[in-house]
Design a protein around this motif. Sequence first.
Motif, PDB file in Angstrom:
ATOM      1  N   ARG A  19       0.693  -0.803   0.038  1.00 63.33           N
ATOM      2  CA  ARG A  19       0.395  -0.077   0.340  1.00 63.33           C
ATOM      3  C   ARG A  19       0.653   0.902  -0.199  1.00 63.33           C
ATOM      4  O   ARG A  19       0.103   2.231  -0.697  1.00 63.33           O
ATOM      5  CB  ARG A  19      -1.082  -0.359   1.162  1.00 63.33           C
ATOM      6  CG  ARG A  19      -1.924  -0.647   1.164  1.00 63.33           C
ATOM      7  CD  ARG A  19      -2.214  -1.597   2.646  1.00 63.33           C
ATOM      8  NE  ARG A  19      -3.145  -2.626   3.249  1.00 63.33           N
ATOM      9  CZ  ARG A  19      -4.639  -2.745   3.268  1.00 63.33           C
ATOM     10  NH1 ARG A  19      -5.505  -1.868   3.430  1.00 63.33           N
ATOM     11  NH2 ARG A  19      -4.871  -3.844   2.986  1.00 63.33           N
ATOM     12  N   ALA A  20       2.154   1.659   0.996  1.00 64.96           N
ATOM     13  CA  ALA A  20       3.130   2.643   0.723  1.00 64.96           C
ATOM     14  C   ALA A  20       3.269   2.258  -0.090  1.00 64.96           C
ATOM     15  O   ALA A  20       3.728   3.992  -1.013  1.00 64.96           O
ATOM     16  CB  ALA A  20       4.039   2.495   2.268  1.00 64.96           C
ATOM     17  N   MET A  21       4.447   1.589  -0.970  1.00 65.20           N
ATOM     18  CA  MET A  21       4.772   1.824  -2.639  1.00 65.20           C
ATOM     19  C   MET A  21       3.659   2.505  -3.723  1.00 65.20           C
ATOM     20  O   MET A  21       4.211   3.223  -3.819  1.00 65.20           O
ATOM     21  CB  MET A  21       5.490   0.505  -2.454  1.00 65.20           C
ATOM     22  CG  MET A  21       6.678   0.225  -1.931  1.00 65.20           C
ATOM     23  SD  MET A  21       7.553   1.340  -1.437  1.00 65.20           S
ATOM     24  CE  MET A  21       7.484   1.371   0.266  1.00 65.20           C
ATOM     25  N   TYR A  22       2.626   1.853  -3.846  1.00 63.14           N
ATOM     26  CA  TYR A  22       1.658   2.043  -4.493  1.00 63.14           C
ATOM     27  C   TYR A  22       1.270   3.862  -4.235  1.00 63.14           C
ATOM     28  O   TYR A  22       0.765   4.797  -5.255  1.00 63.14           O
ATOM     29  CB  TYR A  22       0.389   1.637  -4.619  1.00 63.14           C
ATOM     30  CG  TYR A  22       0.834   0.145  -4.861  1.00 63.14           C
ATOM     31  CD1 TYR A  22       2.503  -0.852  -5.865  1.00 63.14           C
ATOM     32  CD2 TYR A  22      -0.024  -1.176  -5.231  1.00 63.14           C
ATOM     33  CE1 TYR A  22       2.584  -1.873  -6.097  1.00 63.14           C
ATOM     34  CE2 TYR A  22      -0.744  -1.626  -5.563  1.00 63.14           C
ATOM     35  CZ  TYR A  22       0.782  -2.351  -6.486  1.00 63.14           C
ATOM     36  OH  TYR A  22       1.227  -3.439  -7.222  1.00 63.14           O
ATOM     37  N   ALA A  58       8.006  -5.660  -3.051  1.00 65.27           N
ATOM     38  CA  ALA A  58       9.610  -4.644  -4.511  1.00 65.27           C
ATOM     39  C   ALA A  58       8.790  -4.436  -5.904  1.00 65.27           C
ATOM     40  O   ALA A  58       9.790  -3.398  -6.296  1.00 65.27           O
ATOM     41  CB  ALA A  58      10.184  -6.072  -4.249  1.00 65.27           C
ATOM     42  N   ILE A  59       8.133  -5.028  -6.180  1.00 63.94           N
ATOM     43  CA  ILE A  59       7.616  -4.468  -7.241  1.00 63.94           C
ATOM     44  C   ILE A  59       6.786  -3.020  -7.459  1.00 63.94           C
ATOM     45  O   ILE A  59       7.639  -2.945  -8.031  1.00 63.94           O
ATOM     46  CB  ILE A  59       6.250  -5.215  -8.088  1.00 63.94           C
ATOM     47  CG1 ILE A  59       6.761  -7.007  -8.336  1.00 63.94           C
ATOM     48  CG2 ILE A  59       5.887  -4.551  -9.206  1.00 63.94           C
ATOM     49  CD1 ILE A  59       6.036  -7.305  -8.840  1.00 63.94           C
ATOM     50  N   GLY A  60       6.267  -2.934  -6.479  1.00 62.20           N
ATOM     51  CA  GLY A  60       5.807  -1.479  -5.521  1.00 62.20           C
ATOM     52  C   GLY A  60       6.695  -0.615  -5.740  1.00 62.20           C
ATOM     53  O   GLY A  60       7.261   0.842  -5.749  1.00 62.20           O
ATOM     54  N   PHE A  61       8.211  -0.796  -4.892  1.00 58.52           N
ATOM     55  CA  PHE A  61       9.453  -0.206  -4.767  1.00 58.52           C
ATOM     56  C   PHE A  61       9.681   0.168  -5.916  1.00 58.52           C
ATOM     57  O   PHE A  61      10.070   1.164  -5.809  1.00 58.52           O
ATOM     58  CB  PHE A  61       9.742  -0.926  -3.705  1.00 58.52           C
ATOM     59  CG  PHE A  61      11.253   0.004  -2.988  1.00 58.52           C
ATOM     60  CD1 PHE A  61      10.911   0.724  -3.233  1.00 58.52           C
ATOM     61  CD2 PHE A  61      12.049  -1.143  -2.647  1.00 58.52           C
ATOM     62  CE1 PHE A  61      12.546   2.127  -2.591  1.00 58.52           C
ATOM     63  CE2 PHE A  61      13.610  -0.215  -2.418  1.00 58.52           C
ATOM     64  CZ  PHE A  61      13.368   0.639  -1.880  1.00 58.52           C
ATOM     65  N   VAL A  62      10.343  -0.939  -6.477  1.00 54.99           N
ATOM     66  CA  VAL A  62      10.962  -0.796  -8.018  1.00 54.99           C
ATOM     67  C   VAL A  62      10.118   0.155  -8.739  1.00 54.99           C
ATOM     68  O   VAL A  62      10.683   1.272  -9.380  1.00 54.99           O
ATOM     69  CB  VAL A  62      11.332  -1.989  -8.833  1.00 54.99           C
ATOM     70  CG1 VAL A  62      11.329  -1.939 -10.456  1.00 54.99           C
ATOM     71  CG2 VAL A  62      12.477  -2.380  -8.649  1.00 54.99           C
TER      72      VAL A  62
END
Length: 579
Positions: free
Chosen positions: A266-269, A335-339
Amino acid sequence: MSFSRRFRNLPPKAIRVTDPFWSRWQEILCRRTVPHIHRQLVETGRIANFERAASRSGRFEGLFFNDSDVYKWLEAAAYAQAIRFEPSTQEAIDDTVRKIAAAQQADGYLNTFIQLEHPDLRYRNLGALHELYCIGHLVEAACALAENLGQTALLDVAVRAVGNVRSVFGPDGRIGYCGHEELENALVRLADLTGEESYRAYALWMIEQRGRRPSPFEAELWDEAAMAVNDHPRHALLRNGEYSGEYCQDHLPIRQHTEVVGHAVRAMYLYAAATQAAMDLGDEALEAALVRVWRNLVDKRMYITAGVGASASNEGFTRDYDLPNLQAYAETCAAIGFVLWSQRLLEATGESEFADVVELGLYNGVLSGIGTDGESFFYPNPLESRGQHRRVPWFACACCPPNVARTIGQIGSLAVGASDEAVWIHLPIGFDAELRFPDGPARLSARGEHPWKEGYELSIDVDRPTEFEVRVRIPGWADDVSFETSDDGEAAEYECGDAVFRRVWKPGDRIRMAWTLHPVWMESHPLVLENAGRVALQRGPVVYCLEEADLGAHPQNFSADVWTEPEAVSAADLFPGAV
């Protein structure tokens, strides 16, 4: 660090990945992963839920957010079709889109769980039931199909679904946003595709409402009918009986954020969407907050693999330097969201440190989530195991398989960007692409064997002398970097971690890049207590591990002599070209 869009990623259809490493993964994606996921969607009733919703009969099958798995598969399939067209995949896409369109209600509402099980609970549990999250992935799938395949049937569905949301929530309606961020990213993408700027403004409105008081989630916690369906927010959003909101980044307005908290995906998005919005605003307070939180994550809450979200209890973050290995969660989707967030920061700033994290995450935290068969997956990605972790073909909560599939489909887009006057090469992978500059078109071909071998060459083919910039990132891990140009022109300038070549290019011009790849023993911050007395081994962007399957004994029984330089040897029996 001021934000303004420095470049745009090339759409996947505009770049052909020729890289030995990533083209193999994309071949697996097209040939095995996309068909495998579609079979799972059929066998687990996820696609049948749309048929039931269309006929208004039958029971919903699975978890309440399962619609999103179908949408993410459609997005991955769109990229796969742009890479290598498969008639059977196209039939599956067309059939699925028809079923989705048939399930949509007359007013644009679309959520098969609510429609089949709780039609009286529309938008009554935003904190938990993922209605807006699912619509976000619907929009992203629709954009991918339109951008890459020219298919707009799902785009019509998505626009109507967003219209339904806007008829309920907004400055002149209810205050509302999703407990699981995603729609915000999708709205920005929809604005880019359609040119309708009100979608971008609506995304920003949702971002800015989050963290204010009273929160719309607070009242929902005491809606007994809504909580009877899913009362998870009561446990996740309350602290000592008081509403905190950290779990879904609803604790403070975004400009006041100082550290990354709560559920990692949620945070990454959220931050990825906010970064896109900030590029258009020139909002220094928002820009500063985003960089501040990213720095907190990279410096104090990130694994060496770029895995993020150490705790299983909240699928997210706890405190600085709390990075256990055996209990590490490090969800593939996080990890995907962070990328994706780091890529947005790269677009906004042009600073290569963000590309360093994109690369680290792709080769480690993301790819660990899928087996080399293309049909087995990790949900958490622990950094240590006692043999209890195995990749599996599917999950009841199957967010990760289609997410890693759509990421592999976008590798070319993540590697190369373009502005009106420059091409930006972020990852030294092989590709072919044609770009247009004010002086005319340019065809670019890059060749190399990254990440296993040193060296990289870019060839430029133009119809006539054409002026533009070539910007090549110098990776943070690279030693003894040198460049050679075939025209013996002026040496490169260096800006923001890139080598920048500004000149008029002629047919046949080349840039050769050389570097040294040393295996390096990596030591963590001393406050990461679990790593006391431990090191990791990294070569280029690849982080290595010890595995019992290779060693014939427990890895925990081994020690490393860090004063002896490791020797790199071929391991092509494990993976083509591997070292």
